[in-house]
Design a protein around this motif. Structure first.
Motif, PDB file in Angstrom:
ATOM      1  N   HIS A  12      -0.436  20.042   5.850  1.00 44.48           N
ATOM      2  CA  HIS A  12      -1.318  19.352   4.908  1.00 44.48           C
ATOM      3  C   HIS A  12      -1.558  17.891   5.298  1.00 44.48           C
ATOM      4  N   PHE A  13      -0.481  17.184   5.697  1.00 42.17           N
ATOM      5  CA  PHE A  13      -0.647  15.746   5.938  1.00 42.17           C
ATOM      6  C   PHE A  13      -1.380  15.472   7.249  1.00 42.17           C
ATOM      7  N   ALA A  14      -1.155  16.296   8.260  1.00 43.35           N
ATOM      8  CA  ALA A  14      -1.929  16.161   9.499  1.00 43.35           C
ATOM      9  C   ALA A  14      -3.409  16.399   9.194  1.00 43.35           C
ATOM     10  N   VAL A  65       1.846   7.729  15.575  1.00 45.63           N
ATOM     11  CA  VAL A  65       2.729   8.694  14.916  1.00 45.63           C
ATOM     12  C   VAL A  65       2.907   8.345  13.436  1.00 45.63           C
ATOM     13  N   ASP A  66       2.730   9.344  12.601  1.00 40.90           N
ATOM     14  CA  ASP A  66       3.027   9.226  11.169  1.00 40.90           C
ATOM     15  C   ASP A  66       4.524   9.485  11.005  1.00 40.90           C
ATOM     16  N   THR A  67       5.275   8.421  10.670  1.00 39.99           N
ATOM     17  CA  THR A  67       6.722   8.575  10.439  1.00 39.99           C
ATOM     18  C   THR A  67       7.016   8.421   8.949  1.00 39.99           C
ATOM     19  N   ILE A  68       6.004   8.758   8.149  1.00 42.16           N
ATOM     20  CA  ILE A  68       6.086   8.472   6.709  1.00 42.16           C
ATOM     21  C   ILE A  68       7.303   9.131   6.062  1.00 42.16           C
ATOM     22  N   SER A  69       7.577  10.389   6.411  1.00 38.78           N
ATOM     23  CA  SER A  69       8.750  11.006   5.778  1.00 38.78           C
ATOM     24  C   SER A  69       9.911  11.186   6.752  1.00 38.78           C
ATOM     25  N   SER A  70       9.841  10.537   7.907  1.00 43.50           N
ATOM     26  CA  SER A  70      10.968  10.665   8.839  1.00 43.50           C
ATOM     27  C   SER A  70      11.741   9.360   9.009  1.00 43.50           C
ATOM     28  N   SER A  78       0.847  -1.202   0.000  1.00 45.91           N
ATOM     29  CA  SER A  78       0.000   0.000   0.000  1.00 45.91           C
ATOM     30  C   SER A  78       0.873   1.240   0.000  1.00 45.91           C
ATOM     31  N   SER A  79       0.226   2.371  -0.189  1.00 44.66           N
ATOM     32  CA  SER A  79       0.933   3.636   0.025  1.00 44.66           C
ATOM     33  C   SER A  79       0.847   3.967   1.514  1.00 44.66           C
ATOM     34  N   GLY A  80       1.398   5.092   1.894  1.00 40.71           N
ATOM     35  CA  GLY A  80       1.351   5.497   3.298  1.00 40.71           C
ATOM     36  C   GLY A  80      -0.070   5.712   3.777  1.00 40.71           C
ATOM     37  N   THR A  81      -0.934   6.187   2.897  1.00 39.96           N
ATOM     38  CA  THR A  81      -2.329   6.448   3.263  1.00 39.96           C
ATOM     39  C   THR A  81      -3.014   5.167   3.753  1.00 39.96           C
ATOM     40  N   GLY A  82      -2.708   4.053   3.109  1.00 37.34           N
ATOM     41  CA  GLY A  82      -3.262   2.780   3.554  1.00 37.34           C
ATOM     42  C   GLY A  82      -2.806   2.447   4.965  1.00 37.34           C
ATOM     43  N   ALA A  83      -1.534   2.708   5.246  1.00 34.16           N
ATOM     44  CA  ALA A  83      -1.000   2.412   6.585  1.00 34.16           C
ATOM     45  C   ALA A  83      -1.619   3.352   7.638  1.00 34.16           C
ATOM     46  N   TRP A  84      -1.954   4.585   7.247  1.00 32.64           N
ATOM     47  CA  TRP A  84      -2.720   5.477   8.142  1.00 32.64           C
ATOM     48  C   TRP A  84      -4.040   4.826   8.534  1.00 32.64           C
ATOM     49  N   GLU A  85      -4.702   4.297   7.477  1.00 33.40           N
ATOM     50  CA  GLU A  85      -6.024   3.706   7.712  1.00 33.40           C
ATOM     51  C   GLU A  85      -5.908   2.480   8.613  1.00 33.40           C
ATOM     52  N   SER A 115       4.370   4.112   8.481  1.00 35.09           N
ATOM     53  CA  SER A 115       5.378   4.579   7.525  1.00 35.09           C
ATOM     54  C   SER A 115       5.144   3.986   6.143  1.00 35.09           C
ATOM     55  N   CYS A 116       6.046   4.291   5.238  1.00 31.51           N
ATOM     56  CA  CYS A 116       5.918   3.758   3.874  1.00 31.51           C
ATOM     57  C   CYS A 116       7.302   3.648   3.239  1.00 31.51           C
ATOM     58  N   SER A 117       7.325   3.170   1.999  1.00 33.62           N
ATOM     59  CA  SER A 117       8.606   2.759   1.406  1.00 33.62           C
ATOM     60  C   SER A 117       9.370   3.859   0.678  1.00 33.62           C
ATOM     61  N   GLN A 118       8.660   4.916   0.232  1.00 31.10           N
ATOM     62  CA  GLN A 118       9.267   5.777  -0.796  1.00 31.10           C
ATOM     63  C   GLN A 118      10.003   7.004  -0.275  1.00 31.10           C
ATOM     64  N   LYS A 119      10.370   6.991   1.010  1.00 34.19           N
ATOM     65  CA  LYS A 119      11.074   8.166   1.536  1.00 34.19           C
ATOM     66  C   LYS A 119      12.424   7.691   2.101  1.00 34.19           C
ATOM     67  N   GLY A 120      12.521   7.551   3.429  1.00 35.78           N
ATOM     68  CA  GLY A 120      13.796   7.160   4.021  1.00 35.78           C
ATOM     69  C   GLY A 120      14.242   5.754   3.640  1.00 35.78           C
ATOM     70  N   ILE A 168       0.017  12.205  15.814  1.00 35.87           N
ATOM     71  CA  ILE A 168       0.929  13.290  15.423  1.00 35.87           C
ATOM     72  C   ILE A 168       1.702  12.886  14.164  1.00 35.87           C
ATOM     73  N   VAL A 169       1.944  13.854  13.306  1.00 35.02           N
ATOM     74  CA  VAL A 169       2.818  13.639  12.151  1.00 35.02           C
ATOM     75  C   VAL A 169       4.241  14.028  12.569  1.00 35.02           C
ATOM     76  N   HIS A 170       5.161  13.076  12.557  1.00 35.36           N
ATOM     77  CA  HIS A 170       6.524  13.347  13.037  1.00 35.36           C
ATOM     78  C   HIS A 170       7.219  14.383  12.165  1.00 35.36           C
ATOM     79  N   ASN A 171       7.244  14.112  10.859  1.00 34.37           N
ATOM     80  CA  ASN A 171       7.864  15.081   9.949  1.00 34.37           C
ATOM     81  C   ASN A 171       6.797  15.547   8.973  1.00 34.37           C
ATOM     82  N   GLU A 172       6.363  16.780   9.125  1.00 37.15           N
ATOM     83  CA  GLU A 172       5.287  17.313   8.262  1.00 37.15           C
ATOM     84  C   GLU A 172       5.916  17.670   6.916  1.00 37.15           C
ATOM     85  N   THR A 173       5.702  16.800   5.947  1.00 39.45           N
ATOM     86  CA  THR A 173       6.370  16.927   4.655  1.00 39.45           C
ATOM     87  C   THR A 173       5.928  18.177   3.890  1.00 39.45           C
ATOM     88  N   SER A 174       4.765  18.714   4.236  1.00 37.39           N
ATOM     89  CA  SER A 174       4.278  19.893   3.503  1.00 37.39           C
ATOM     90  C   SER A 174       4.943  21.183   3.974  1.00 37.39           C
TER      91      SER A 174
END
Ligand SMILES: Cc1ncc(COP(=O)(O)O)c(C=O)c1O
Length: 400
Positions: free
Chosen positions: A89-91, A169-174, A62-69, A192-197, A138-144
């Motif tokens: 934006h992401f929060a 915690v959303d660690t998607i971009s951290s 999935s993308s990060g949004t799926g992992a949020w859900e 989290s998700c695959s396409q950042k760190g 909480i969004v750890h790193n607010e990518t927006s």
């Protein structure tokens, strides 16, 4: 798209290292085979090291949004109250998703120029004497915006008032770029998700799960199927998945984890901080403004830069793309057209960064955006003055 490598300087997806690309260039194997189980076990164990946890990590195709859900539907029930902070934006998107699941969200307003304030979170929790708040999200790193929230301090605040809410915690971009400690900070669900760190293509979503979150998943009342942790954890115990996994992305994940651990997580985090500081040196020299106003919250992953009034950030990004084959991140929703974002995460080093900053500086000149030339020199000076490694950097002059 021009010659040479495209410069993908957006804050994710981040460039995929050659080593990871090569690792994924494999025939697809039977996902019910012993060979797959070995791969499955390796990545499920390895991912724990990156989240800094000994507890389970699940990986969805999935993308990060799926992992949020997945985080929401496995822990909360319709009508539950949660506390979230408007870091950007992401929060806001995660808040919207929670509302769609029937969650009542107390959304602490923010100005998109800093991370979540642990004191404000503490105040809200202290006032919630009936413990109606079931989770702090909480969004750890607010990518927006390029602002990071201090999750360790938020945990301390939660403990100080003795509030039993889950911490999600959303660690998607951290993750894999900024120091993040799922276990030490007693985070209940890390998303989290695959396409950042992780430096992979998009397509994998992660949840790191605490025992407390696992217990909540046994009694919560949210309907779910695909995202159900229990369904996932059962086959995961033997290295398998309940449905067809993203096999080749998992080959890439195995390699990416190996790369992060070879470099050493503390070195990875220090590299990101160093590159971010060099970027800010350039931006400050140009006379442009960094969107994040709180130095403690400056993001190691990206820098969002405000355009001077009257100059459109998206037109500027187009000039950079057309002339220098480099993609910069766009401003999202509230800051669309007002900021551009420079990603400096993942497969990024001093010279990649300096080339990217050169592209920005030349773009400013080509586009006629008012700025002071020499930002790249400022970034170079910053890096030169902080040489890496233990060996003395200055050469001794020897008589010939
Ligand atoms: C902090 C943050 N959260 C959530 C998302 C959504 O992730 P995805 O686009 O993979 O669904 C992103 C995407 O950039 C993000 O940066």
């Amino acid at each position: 798209m021009g010659q040479g490598r495209h410069f993908l300087q957006i804050p994710g997806p981040s460039p995929v290292p050659d080593r990871v690309l090569r690792a994924m260039d494999m025939p697809v194997i039977d996902h019910r085979s012993a060979e797959f189980a070995e791969l499955g076990r390796t990545v499920l164990e390895g991912a724990k090291k990156i989240f800094q946890t000994s507890g389970p990590v699940v990986i969805f195709p999935s993308s990060g949004t799926g992992a949020w859900e997945a985080a929401i539907v496995n822990t909360l029930s319709p009508g539950d109250k949660v506390l979230m902070v408007e870091t950007g934006h992401f929060a806001t998107l995660w808040r919207n998703m929670a509302k769609r699941w029937g969650i009542e969200v107390d959304f602490l307003p923010g100005d998109w120029r800093r991370g979540a304030d642990p004191g404000a979170v503490e105040g809200k929790l202290a006032a919630d004497t009936s413990h109606a708040i079931k989770a702090v999200m909480i969004v750890h790193n607010e990518t927006s915006t390029g602002a990071t929230s201090r999750i360790g301090d938020i945990r301390v605040a939660m403990d100080r008032v003795g509030h039993p809410a889950l911490l999600m915690v959303d660690t998607i971009s951290s993750l894999g770029s900024v120091d993040y400690r799922h276990e030490e900070w007693k985070v209940d669900v890390s998303v989290s998700c695959s396409q950042k760190g992780f430096m992979l293509p998009p397509g994998l979503g992660f949840n790191a799960i605490s025992q407390k979150a696992l217990a909540a998943s046994k009694t919560n009342k949210m309907p779910r199927s695909y995202w159900d942790w229990e369904e996932m954890l059962k086959p995961n115990a033997k290295g398998f998945f309940p449905y067809t996994p993203a096999t080749n992305l998992l080959y890439g994940l195995r390699e990416a984890i190996a790369m992060l651990l070879e470099e050493g997580l503390p070195n990875v985090f220090a590299r990101h901080q160093r590159l971010a500081a060099a970027t800010r040196a350039a931006v400050n020299h140009w006379g442009l403004e960094v969107l994040c106003q709180e130095p403690k919250d400056f993001s190691p992953v990206l820098t969002a830069v405000l355009m001077p009034p009257g100059y459109d950030a998206d037109e500027f990004r187009k000039v950079v793309l057309d002339n220098f084959n480099m993609s910069l991140g766009s401003g999202l929703s509230k800051v669309a057209g007002k900021v551009f974002r420079i990603g400096h995460l993942g497969e990024c080093n001093e010279l990649t960064l300096l080339a990217a900053l050169t592209g920005v500086e030349m773009g400013l000149a080509v586009a006629g955006v008012p700025h002071r030339a020499g930002g790249v020199d400022a970034a170079m000076k910053f890096l030169e003055e902080r040489p890496k490694g233990n060996a003395p950097a200055r050469l001794k002059v020897v008589d010939s």
